[in-house]
Design an enzyme around this catalytic site. Structure first.
Site, PDB file in Angstrom:
ATOM      1  N   VAL A   1       0.922  -1.188  -0.073  1.00 45.55           N
ATOM      2  CA  VAL A   1      -0.055   0.009  -0.021  1.00 45.55           C
ATOM      3  C   VAL A   1       0.790   1.448  -0.197  1.00 45.55           C
ATOM      4  O   VAL A   1       0.677   2.072  -0.761  1.00 45.55           O
ATOM      5  CB  VAL A   1      -0.861  -0.106   1.290  1.00 45.55           C
ATOM      6  CG1 VAL A   1      -1.565   1.299   1.429  1.00 45.55           C
ATOM      7  CG2 VAL A   1      -2.005  -1.276   0.960  1.00 45.55           C
TER       8      VAL A   1
ATOM      9  N   SER B   1       2.259   1.896  -3.463  1.00 41.77           N
ATOM     10  CA  SER B   1       1.365   2.506  -4.230  1.00 41.77           C
ATOM     11  C   SER B   1       1.275   3.888  -4.037  1.00 41.77           C
ATOM     12  O   SER B   1       0.830   5.005  -4.924  1.00 41.77           O
ATOM     13  CB  SER B   1       0.074   1.546  -4.333  1.00 41.77           C
ATOM     14  OG  SER B   1      -0.785   1.911  -3.204  1.00 41.77           O
ATOM     15  N   GLU B   2       0.805   4.394  -2.737  1.00 43.25           N
ATOM     16  CA  GLU B   2       0.706   5.383  -2.407  1.00 43.25           C
ATOM     17  C   GLU B   2       1.602   6.734  -2.548  1.00 43.25           C
ATOM     18  O   GLU B   2       1.454   7.794  -3.079  1.00 43.25           O
ATOM     19  CB  GLU B   2       0.024   5.764  -1.019  1.00 43.25           C
ATOM     20  CG  GLU B   2      -1.080   5.147  -0.514  1.00 43.25           C
ATOM     21  CD  GLU B   2      -2.260   5.912  -1.432  1.00 43.25           C
ATOM     22  OE1 GLU B   2      -2.274   7.073  -1.606  1.00 43.25           O
ATOM     23  OE2 GLU B   2      -3.242   5.132  -1.845  1.00 43.25           O
ATOM     24  N   VAL B   3       2.988   6.211  -2.712  1.00 43.21           N
ATOM     25  CA  VAL B   3       4.054   7.131  -3.095  1.00 43.21           C
ATOM     26  C   VAL B   3       4.264   7.167  -4.471  1.00 43.21           C
ATOM     27  O   VAL B   3       4.144   8.416  -5.014  1.00 43.21           O
ATOM     28  CB  VAL B   3       5.430   6.549  -2.544  1.00 43.21           C
ATOM     29  CG1 VAL B   3       6.846   7.357  -3.018  1.00 43.21           C
ATOM     30  CG2 VAL B   3       5.359   6.541  -0.818  1.00 43.21           C
TER      31      VAL B   3
END
Length: 279
Positions: free
Chosen positions: A42, A45-47
């Site tokens: 997660v 993906s967020e970065v």
DNA sequence: TTCCGGAGTT
DNA sequence: AACTCCGGAA
């Protein structure tokens, strides 16, 4: 701002929630990072999604995780390999930060991604919005946040005639509507609704006080830095003159940019004067 | 040519 | 608060 929001009634808050959720039921996107609760996956993906559209992240995400399947692997990897896996995503400082973050999490948190957004936001490359998104999606925590899709959704619905709207005015409504039971699904629903609005309307986020337009890319430092990075990842080591010539810029400017990149942790100047990607 | 976008630095 | 950082699509 031209038109400050009248305090939205509970009824209009409920109508907004219903519209967002209805859109999600009908048009919710199946995305690879929505199929995992693994905090490392997660976080990656967020970065990646920080300054990059979904369509560009999707292929790179799987590739990156194949190369660095867990946070220990990322911490142990050579920086050059991480930058190579990042290539095409842009804003390469994120890759340097992500690698440093992995080193810190392994060394100081036993390899476990912190569950506290305040702690997360102290890690390299993680700010308030990303920290909240991570705990929302990995840990199902209640942590309302504002990013571009959330802005689009709320500006469209609650600030339709307003301009120059500060997040300070948006945040109370974001918090009042945030789903207490299923914050993860609510986050996905908001993302998809905001994305939908931006596809079908002039981007409502342009009416945010925080909206800015970028300077031109052609001839920019960003363009030269990107060229340097690709050259050094490919060649291993090069002289200032070699790098300058490859990027089509003069050596004095190359020297200045290389100093910047060195301070930011991308490159090292080796004893023989050659430049290389750092460790 | 214009568009998009969160973190970090100053 | 203002400025920098990337690359590809439309």
């Amino acid at each position: 701002m031209t038109d400050s929001p009248s305090d939205p009634s509970p009824k209009s808050l409920a109508a907004f929630r219903a519209e967002v959720l209805a859109h999600y039921r009908e048009h919710g996107r199946a995305l690879p990072w929505r199929e995992t609760h693994d905090a490392y996956e997660v976080l990656v993906s967020e970065v990646m999604l920080q300054q990059t559209q979904v369509s560009r992240v999707e292929p790179k995400y799987a590739e990156f995780l194949a190369a660095f399947p867990d946070i220990e692997a990322l911490a142990a990897a050579p920086l050059a390999a991480v930058l190579e896996a990042w290539s095409g995503l842009g804003y390469n400082r994120r890759a340097v930060s992500l690698k440093r973050l992995a080193e810190v999490v392994v060394a100081e948190h036993g390899g476990a991604v912190p569950r506290d957004p305040v702690v997360l936001a102290t890690l390299p490359g993680i700010g308030k919005a990303t920290a909240s998104a991570i705990v929302t999606y990995a840990f199902e925590a209640l942590a309302p946040f504002i990013e571009t899709n959330v802005r689009a959704a709320f500006l469209h619905h609650f600030f339709a005639d307003a301009d120059d709207v500060p997040d300070r005015d948006v945040l109370p409504i974001v918090e009042a509507t945030w789903d207490r039971e299923c914050p993860r699904e609510w986050g996905y629903a908001l993302m998809d609704y905001g994305t939908h609005l931006k596809r079908t309307l002039p981007n409502p986020s342009r009416r945010s006080r925080h909206h800015t337009r970028q300077s031109r890319f052609e001839g920019s430092d960003r363009q030269a830095r990107g060229a340097f990075l690709r050259a050094l990842v490919r060649e291993g080591a090069l002289t200032v003159d070699g790098l300058a010539e490859g990027a089509g810029i003069d050596p004095a400017r190359a020297e200045r940019l290389l100093g910047d990149l060195e301070r930011e942790g991308f490159f090292v100047r080796e004893s023989d004067g050659l430049w290389a990607v750092g460790a």
